[in-house]
Design an enzyme around this catalytic site. Structure first.
Site, short mmCIF file in Angstrom:
data_model
loop_
_atom_site.label_atom_id
_atom_site.label_comp_id
_atom_site.label_asym_id
_atom_site.label_seq_id
_atom_site.Cartn_x
_atom_site.Cartn_y
_atom_site.Cartn_z
N HIS A 58 -23.09 14.51 3.86
CA HIS A 58 -23.02 14.91 2.51
C HIS A 58 -21.97 16.00 2.57
O HIS A 58 -21.86 16.78 3.44
CB HIS A 58 -24.45 15.62 2.04
CG HIS A 58 -24.42 16.28 0.72
ND1 HIS A 58 -24.40 15.43 -0.48
CD2 HIS A 58 -24.31 17.35 0.15
CE1 HIS A 58 -24.19 16.36 -1.46
NE2 HIS A 58 -24.23 17.62 -0.93
N GLY B 169 -3.12 -12.30 -13.14
CA GLY B 169 -3.95 -11.01 -12.98
C GLY B 169 -5.04 -11.14 -11.86
O GLY B 169 -6.03 -10.77 -11.97
N ALA C 222 11.03 -22.69 14.85
CA ALA C 222 10.54 -23.38 15.36
C ALA C 222 10.35 -24.75 14.93
O ALA C 222 9.82 -24.81 13.75
CB ALA C 222 9.09 -23.00 16.15
N LYS D 20 1.00 -1.25 0.19
CA LYS D 20 0.11 0.01 0.28
C LYS D 20 0.98 1.21 0.03
O LYS D 20 0.32 2.35 -0.58
CB LYS D 20 -1.04 -0.13 1.08
CG LYS D 20 -2.38 -0.62 0.94
CD LYS D 20 -2.12 -2.40 0.77
CE LYS D 20 -2.34 -2.70 -0.55
NZ LYS D 20 -2.46 -4.32 -0.33
C1 LIG Z 1 1.84 -8.39 -1.77
C2 LIG Z 1 0.83 -8.77 -0.84
C3 LIG Z 1 0.02 -8.00 -0.43
C4 LIG Z 1 -1.02 -8.15 0.39
N1 LIG Z 1 -2.02 -7.37 0.76
C5 LIG Z 1 -3.08 -7.67 1.61
C6 LIG Z 1 -3.94 -6.66 1.97
O1 LIG Z 1 -4.17 -5.54 1.52
N2 LIG Z 1 -4.84 -7.05 2.93
C7 LIG Z 1 -4.92 -8.19 3.44
O2 LIG Z 1 -5.94 -8.35 4.19
N3 LIG Z 1 -3.89 -9.16 3.25
C8 LIG Z 1 -3.01 -8.86 2.32
N4 LIG Z 1 -2.09 -9.74 1.99
C9 LIG Z 1 -2.17 -11.17 2.55
C10 LIG Z 1 -1.64 -11.19 4.03
O3 LIG Z 1 -0.41 -10.55 3.98
C11 LIG Z 1 -1.91 -12.33 4.83
O4 LIG Z 1 -3.15 -12.82 4.63
C12 LIG Z 1 -1.33 -12.44 6.26
O5 LIG Z 1 -0.07 -11.86 6.32
C13 LIG Z 1 -1.53 -13.56 6.57
O6 LIG Z 1 -1.30 -13.53 8.15
P1 LIG Z 1 -0.58 -14.88 9.30
O7 LIG Z 1 -0.67 -14.64 10.51
O8 LIG Z 1 -1.42 -16.14 9.04
O9 LIG Z 1 0.47 -15.28 8.44
P2 LIG Z 1 2.05 -14.41 8.01
O10 LIG Z 1 1.76 -13.08 7.90
O11 LIG Z 1 2.68 -15.21 6.69
O12 LIG Z 1 3.09 -14.86 9.24
C14 LIG Z 1 3.51 -15.85 9.43
C15 LIG Z 1 4.96 -15.95 10.26
O13 LIG Z 1 5.30 -17.10 10.79
C16 LIG Z 1 6.60 -17.05 10.97
N5 LIG Z 1 7.09 -18.51 10.54
C17 LIG Z 1 6.55 -19.41 9.88
N6 LIG Z 1 7.26 -20.66 10.24
C18 LIG Z 1 7.80 -20.53 11.32
C19 LIG Z 1 8.55 -21.40 12.13
N7 LIG Z 1 8.62 -22.61 11.90
N8 LIG Z 1 9.28 -20.80 13.11
C20 LIG Z 1 9.29 -19.56 13.42
N9 LIG Z 1 8.49 -18.41 12.62
C21 LIG Z 1 7.79 -19.19 11.57
C22 LIG Z 1 7.01 -16.50 9.47
O14 LIG Z 1 8.53 -15.92 9.49
C23 LIG Z 1 6.11 -15.27 9.39
O15 LIG Z 1 6.60 -14.00 10.04
C24 LIG Z 1 -1.20 -9.57 1.00
C25 LIG Z 1 -0.32 -10.49 0.84
C26 LIG Z 1 0.87 -9.85 0.05
C27 LIG Z 1 2.03 -11.14 -0.25
#
Ligand SMILES: Cc1cc2nc3c(=O)[nH]c(=O)nc-3n(C[C@H](O)[C@H](O)[C@H](O)COP(=O)(O)OP(=O)(O)OC[C@H]3O[C@@H](n4cnc5c(N)ncnc54)[C@H](O)[C@@H]3O)c2cc1C
Length: 475
Positions: free
Chosen positions: A454, A184, A119, A52
């Site tokens: 408005h 896309g 982990a 963003k």
């Molecule tokens: C370019 C892009 C734009 C996006 N824009 C949006 C948006 O505008 N709005 C929106 O809602 N979503 C958006 N998303 C999606 C959003 O980022 C994800 O849905 C969200 O981050 C998911 O959260 P999460 O907590 O499930 O996992 P993640 O954010 O992926 O976090 C998981 C974390 O776990 C850690 N991890 C994994 N395995 C281990 C392990 N074994 N030991 C220790 N640490 C570990 C990783 O390092 C990571 O930091 C976007 C994604 C991308 C790639």
């Protein structure tokens, strides 16, 4: 290293994991969170926030470029602007740093212990974390898996050299002259549009017959129109086939005259010249590399199977966020994280959300909440649809944002609102009103009877409800 014992262990500090840990800490639960990278996960570091930031910078640049071209109807003229992308990226990185250290501070304030490292499960109650100073064993009564997701790689276009994922695209130090975007969907279009505004020549290659194919054509039409205005070439029904490099052609190597090989919709082979090839064909749950096979949880396809309390098939193990399925969105992960913390604290909670709004931060923006007209029709009953165009909205006109509309879908018998969609400049901020209306079980009369200030684009929401009731005032 001394073992740690705790009540709750959260693996992954993305929006799902960190919200779960903060809420658990607030509820007095002895909580440890493990994170291999920086707090905030994909969302804060390489996803929602950096994209963003780039989109905003691109919008500003395009706005002033437009004015400099002498085309602004506002009567503003300027000298042509220049762009220092490295400075833009540094600005974006500063925002990320502020947010990630903010999350670290919130975890600390909630008395959550953070362990930095990767982990791996030893069994359902024990993990080993590879930290900088050695292996830290943690035993917990309850474990939450919040490991998130990673970009899908195409075997014939492996990441490396000119082939990049969204992560690298958000950290480029110069705008590529020619950018090919494979896929896309929302991530590909958000970034493709941003780079086009920053001056790149962009081609989007999409295998399906339409971009943003999960949304209906009426909703995506203004975005498709804008892609053409921005000079973005869109090849639909086209399949990316691989990388062709002149000179030192090779797997993942940058070469002079790189091109994306494409099979077009008519079955012909084409070359799309590209300095960078951005592959955005989806994301996959992160279920490998941390010993999940030790505990053999049930899967739902490639995701971890969960019930309506985010419990997995093993007692004492929950899973939240992207690792558990679609929609892979930060706010779904956060809501699951908060719920799980409260369940662990003994509260009676289960997943009862009526909608998870989704936004494409394209130009124009697109919002959906609840059911589309097609999904509502599939329920079998009669439905009413009200659509109000921004062309009839005063505020939209003053912002040069007449393209787009708000659309409300409701049951015909009792007027219960089932879904709300909008496309238009800045409509992302309307998602709060849409989500609230669905969550509160609003009827058309509730929205139509609410005074909307408005002049705002929000009036379009009220007018769409009035339209569905058969008495819109301004169309
Ligand atoms: C370019 C892009 C734009 C996006 N824009 C949006 C948006 O505008 N709005 C929106 O809602 N979503 C958006 N998303 C999606 C959003 O980022 C994800 O849905 C969200 O981050 C998911 O959260 P999460 O907590 O499930 O996992 P993640 O954010 O992926 O976090 C998981 C974390 O776990 C850690 N991890 C994994 N395995 C281990 C392990 N074994 N030991 C220790 N640490 C570990 C990783 O390092 C990571 O930091 C976007 C994604 C991308 C790639």
């Amino acid at each position: 290293m001394k073992e740690i014992s705790c009540k709750l262990l959260v693996i992954g500090a993305g929006p799902g994991g960190y919200v779960c840990a903060i809420r658990a800490g607030q509820l007095g639960i002895d909580t440890v969170i493990v994170e291999a990278g920086r707090p905030g996960g994909t969302c804060l570091n390489v996803g929602c926030i950096p994209s963003k930031a780039l989109i905003h910078a691109a919008e500003e640049f395009e706005k002033v470029s437009h004015m400099a071209g002498g085309k602004s109807p506002l009567g503003i003229s300027l000298a042509p602007p220049s762009l220092d992308l490295a400075k833009t990226v540094a600005w974006k990185d500063a925002i990320i740093s502020r947010l990630t250290s903010g999350v670290a501070g919130l975890l600390k304030k909630a008395k959550v212990k953070t362990v930095q490292g990767w982990a791996t499960f030893r069994d359902g109650k024990t993990v080993a974390v590879e930290t900088e100073t050695g292996t830290q064993v943690i035993r917990a009564e309850t474990v939450v898996i919040a490991t998130g997701s990673a970009p899908v790689e195409l075997p014939f276009l492996p990441f490396g050299g000119p082939v990049i994922s969204s992560t690298e695209a958000l950290a480029l130090s110069a705008v590529p002259g020619k950018l090919a975007v494979v896929g896309g969907g929302y991530i590909g279009l958000e970034l493709g549009i941003a780079f086009a505004k920053l001056g790149a020549e962009v081609t989007v290659v999409e295998a399906l017959p339409r971009v943003l194919a999960q949304y209906d054509a009426e909703l995506t039409r203004p975005v498709v129109k804008r892609l053409a205005e921005l000079g973005i070439e869109v090849l639909t029904g086209a399949k990316a086939k691989g990388l062709a490099s002149e000179g030192q052609a090779g797997k993942g190597q940058a070469g002079k005259g790189d091109a994306l090989l494409v099979e077009t919709s008519d079955g012909k082979n084409a070359r799309v010249a590209a300095d960078k090839i951005l592959v955005t064909v989806g994301r996959k749950p992160l279920t490998e590399g941390f010993g999940l096979e030790q505990i053999d949880l049930d899967r739902a396809g490639k995701f971890i199977r969960i019930d309506d309390q985010c419990r997995t098939s093993m007692r004492g193990i929950f899973a939240i966020g992207d690792v558990t399925g679609e929609p892979m969105l930060a706010h779904r992960a956060m809501a699951q994280g908060e719920m799980v913390a409260e369940i662990v604290a003994g509260h009676k909670r289960s997943w009862d959300k009526r909608s998870i709004p989704a936004i494409c931060f394209t130009d124009p923006e697109l919002v959906t909440a609840g059911l589309s007209p097609e999904e509502a029709k599939a329920l079998g009953g009669e439905i009413k649809i009200g659509l109000f165009p921004f062309a009839a909205n005063g505020r939209a006109m003053t912002k040069l944002g007449e393209e787009g509309f708000v659309r409300v879908v409701a049951r015909a018998d009792n007027h219960l609102v089932l879904g709300i969609q909008a496309v238009g400049q800045g409509v992302s901020e309307l998602s709060a009103a849409f989500g609230l209306a669905l969550e509160m079980g609003a009827r058309l009369e509730d929205i139509a009877g609410t005074i909307h200030a408005h002049p705002t684009q929000g009036e379009g929401f009220q007018e769409a409800a009035l339209k569905a009731l058969g008495h819109a005032l301004h169309v």
